[in-house]
Design a protein around this motif. Structure first.
Motif, PDB file in Angstrom:
ATOM      1  N   PHE A  68       6.519   0.579  10.679  1.00  0.00           N
ATOM      2  CA  PHE A  68       5.993   1.164   9.442  1.00  0.00           C
ATOM      3  C   PHE A  68       6.795   0.691   8.236  1.00  0.00           C
ATOM      4  O   PHE A  68       6.227   0.288   7.209  1.00  0.00           O
ATOM      5  CB  PHE A  68       5.999   2.692   9.547  1.00  0.00           C
ATOM      6  N   GLN A  69       8.110   0.719   8.351  1.00  0.00           N
ATOM      7  CA  GLN A  69       8.956   0.287   7.229  1.00  0.00           C
ATOM      8  C   GLN A  69       8.748  -1.193   6.921  1.00  0.00           C
ATOM      9  O   GLN A  69       8.712  -1.593   5.744  1.00  0.00           O
ATOM     10  CB  GLN A  69      10.433   0.559   7.555  1.00  0.00           C
ATOM     11  N   ASP A  70       8.581  -1.998   7.959  1.00  0.00           N
ATOM     12  CA  ASP A  70       8.313  -3.427   7.752  1.00  0.00           C
ATOM     13  C   ASP A  70       6.977  -3.630   7.033  1.00  0.00           C
ATOM     14  O   ASP A  70       6.865  -4.465   6.123  1.00  0.00           O
ATOM     15  CB  ASP A  70       8.300  -4.170   9.086  1.00  0.00           C
ATOM     16  N   ALA A  71       5.960  -2.873   7.465  1.00  0.00           N
ATOM     17  CA  ALA A  71       4.641  -2.984   6.839  1.00  0.00           C
ATOM     18  C   ALA A  71       4.700  -2.551   5.380  1.00  0.00           C
ATOM     19  O   ALA A  71       4.044  -3.147   4.514  1.00  0.00           O
ATOM     20  CB  ALA A  71       3.623  -2.145   7.606  1.00  0.00           C
ATOM     21  N   LEU A  72       5.498  -1.523   5.119  1.00  0.00           N
ATOM     22  CA  LEU A  72       5.619  -1.009   3.755  1.00  0.00           C
ATOM     23  C   LEU A  72       6.232  -2.060   2.827  1.00  0.00           C
ATOM     24  O   LEU A  72       5.803  -2.216   1.667  1.00  0.00           O
ATOM     25  CB  LEU A  72       6.479   0.257   3.773  1.00  0.00           C
ATOM     26  N   LYS A  73       7.183  -2.808   3.323  1.00  0.00           N
ATOM     27  CA  LYS A  73       7.829  -3.845   2.504  1.00  0.00           C
ATOM     28  C   LYS A  73       6.855  -4.970   2.152  1.00  0.00           C
ATOM     29  O   LYS A  73       6.946  -5.564   1.071  1.00  0.00           O
ATOM     30  CB  LYS A  73       9.028  -4.426   3.261  1.00  0.00           C
ATOM     31  N   LEU A  74       5.941  -5.271   3.074  1.00  0.00           N
ATOM     32  CA  LEU A  74       5.053  -6.423   2.889  1.00  0.00           C
ATOM     33  C   LEU A  74       3.689  -6.066   2.303  1.00  0.00           C
ATOM     34  O   LEU A  74       2.938  -6.956   1.904  1.00  0.00           O
ATOM     35  CB  LEU A  74       4.852  -7.126   4.244  1.00  0.00           C
ATOM     36  N   PRO A  81       0.746  -3.943  -3.568  1.00  0.00           N
ATOM     37  CA  PRO A  81       0.866  -2.743  -4.419  1.00  0.00           C
ATOM     38  C   PRO A  81      -0.397  -1.882  -4.379  1.00  0.00           C
ATOM     39  O   PRO A  81      -0.310  -0.638  -4.431  1.00  0.00           O
ATOM     40  CB  PRO A  81       1.104  -3.313  -5.813  1.00  0.00           C
ATOM     41  N   GLU A  82      -1.560  -2.531  -4.276  1.00  0.00           N
ATOM     42  CA  GLU A  82      -2.824  -1.787  -4.247  1.00  0.00           C
ATOM     43  C   GLU A  82      -2.894  -0.871  -3.030  1.00  0.00           C
ATOM     44  O   GLU A  82      -3.248   0.309  -3.143  1.00  0.00           O
ATOM     45  CB  GLU A  82      -4.006  -2.761  -4.245  1.00  0.00           C
ATOM     46  N   LEU A  83      -2.562  -1.418  -1.851  1.00  0.00           N
ATOM     47  CA  LEU A  83      -2.618  -0.601  -0.629  1.00  0.00           C
ATOM     48  C   LEU A  83      -1.598   0.525  -0.685  1.00  0.00           C
ATOM     49  O   LEU A  83      -1.875   1.649  -0.255  1.00  0.00           O
ATOM     50  CB  LEU A  83      -2.381  -1.474   0.601  1.00  0.00           C
ATOM     51  N   LYS A  84      -0.419   0.240  -1.205  1.00  0.00           N
ATOM     52  CA  LYS A  84       0.613   1.281  -1.289  1.00  0.00           C
ATOM     53  C   LYS A  84       0.206   2.385  -2.260  1.00  0.00           C
ATOM     54  O   LYS A  84       0.524   3.563  -2.032  1.00  0.00           O
ATOM     55  CB  LYS A  84       1.953   0.660  -1.689  1.00  0.00           C
ATOM     56  N   THR A  85      -0.505   2.031  -3.302  1.00  0.00           N
ATOM     57  CA  THR A  85      -0.989   3.049  -4.247  1.00  0.00           C
ATOM     58  C   THR A  85      -2.038   3.933  -3.587  1.00  0.00           C
ATOM     59  O   THR A  85      -1.987   5.169  -3.702  1.00  0.00           O
ATOM     60  CB  THR A  85      -1.591   2.376  -5.500  1.00  0.00           C
TER      61      THR A  85
END
Length: 357
Positions: free
Chosen positions: A161-167, A170-174
């Motif tokens: 999860f942390q690896d996916a979050l780094k990569l 910005p749109e998906l994270k928002t």
């Protein structure tokens, strides 16, 4: 049906397309499954193609089933353990055109359910999974191989999860901000598990690892439990894997694909039936640490599945099949809501556990 391919597979077991009828069955997403009905025999068989994208080393499945099957045949000969039928050359699987196949006996007068409709069904299923664990309590788990390495390793899933979050973009994270916050706020569950993980009385056991209701055979008339099936993931693990997965999949009337979060609630009668059945088999062998972690097992498995869905969303939906772009995010929302419901009902759920210990 790819008849040319299956002609060679059938020959490995001494059959041809002329002396056997073939029908594709099942709704599983992993392995292709067929019902084989020999023309001149009463017995029927299940033929499965093993998905090597998921199971990288099918030989480990065959090896595990052989070891466990031999142990049960020696120590509990009356127990119905569905192990593969050998090929005519004595192999555990047929290897044809780069694919692995296995043949299993078909158990007549049985059904498997896709959906739980009453607490008694949860009782029968939980009892069957627990019974297998109990019978294998003295089996040497170190002789088994992991058929999916890290399958229920929460630490691995958090790292992914942390690896996916780094990569992630910005749109998906928002879009996923609330669920990312939920995932981070619940990381204490991993810390809690780690505080117990090295205790001597928290052993590895032989676990099924996929305890959904469809992996139990029930008597077609009485709906009494007969045995567990789909044994690809049987391997060493903590008791949490099986009991927690039952909580995740039995306690809510709706699956992880339900988008109306108002429907995601805990069914207390199903929990009580499941716990009563599980402990009727396992109470005598569970350690004090395991007893402490009964309710936690549900939190562990639900949280892990929530972050797996969220991770896949952030990765662009590369693992779980989706029918729309935000489905894995919706699945994560669903599981975080289920985790919340487990916590909201914790006192009542723990009281049910205590009354059955």
């Amino acid at each position: 049906m790819e008849l040319n391919l299956n002609a060679e597979v059938l020959q490995a077991y001494g059959y041809t397309s002329e002396n056997i009828n073939i029908n594709q069955i099942g709704t599983g997403l992993i392995n292709r499954t067929y019902l084989l009905s020999p023309v001149f025999e009463e017995n029927k068989f299940i033929l499965q193609n093993i998905n090597t994208s998921v199971f990288k080393h099918p030989q480990s499945i065959a090896g595990n089933l052989k070891l466990i099957g031999n142990y049960l045949a020696t120590n509990y000969p009356d127990y119905l353990f569905i192990k593969p039928v050998s090929t005519i050359s004595g192999e555990e699987m047929a290897f044809v055109n780069g694919e692995y196949w296995r043949l299993l006996p078909y158990i007549p007068h049985t059904v498997s359910l896709e959906v739980l409709n009453e607490p008694q069904q949860a009782y029968e299923a939980a009892k069957q999974f627990a019974k297998l664990s109990r019978l294998l309590a003295d089996f040497e788990t170190t002789t088994l191989q992991e058929t999916i390495p890290g399958f229920h390793n929460l630490s691995l899933r958090v790292d992914q999860f942390q690896d996916a979050l780094k990569l992630a973009s910005p749109e998906l994270k928002t879009i996923a901000k609330q669920q990312i916050d939920d995932a981070n706020s619940q990381k204490h569950l991993l810390d809690y598990f780690n505080s117990y993980s090295h205790r001597k009385d928290f052993p590895n056991r032989v676990m099924h690892h996929d305890t959904k209701i469809s992996n139990v055979l029930l008597d077609a008339e009485t709906f009494k439990g007969i045995c567990v099936i789909d044994l690809d993931t049987i391997m060493p693990g903590k008791f949490i894997s099986d009991l927690g997965d039952m909580m995740r999949t039995y306690l809510c009337a709706f699956s992880e694909n339900e988008t109306d979060l108002g429907k995601i609630n805990i069914r207390l009668p199903y929990f009580e039936a499941m716990i009563k059945a599980y402990l009727s088999e396992m109470k005598s062998i569970l350690t004090e640490t395991e007893k402490e972690l009964i309710l936690f097992s549900g939190k562990y498995m639900i949280y892990m599945q929530a972050i797996r869905f969220l991770t896949d969303f952030l990765n662009g939906n590369i693992y779980y099949p989706v029918s729309y772009s935000t489905q894995n995010l919706d699945r994560a929302k669903n599981q975080f809501k289920l985790l919340h419901e487990l916590s909201v009902n914790e006192k009542e759920l723990q009281d049910i556990i205590e009354s059955n210990l």
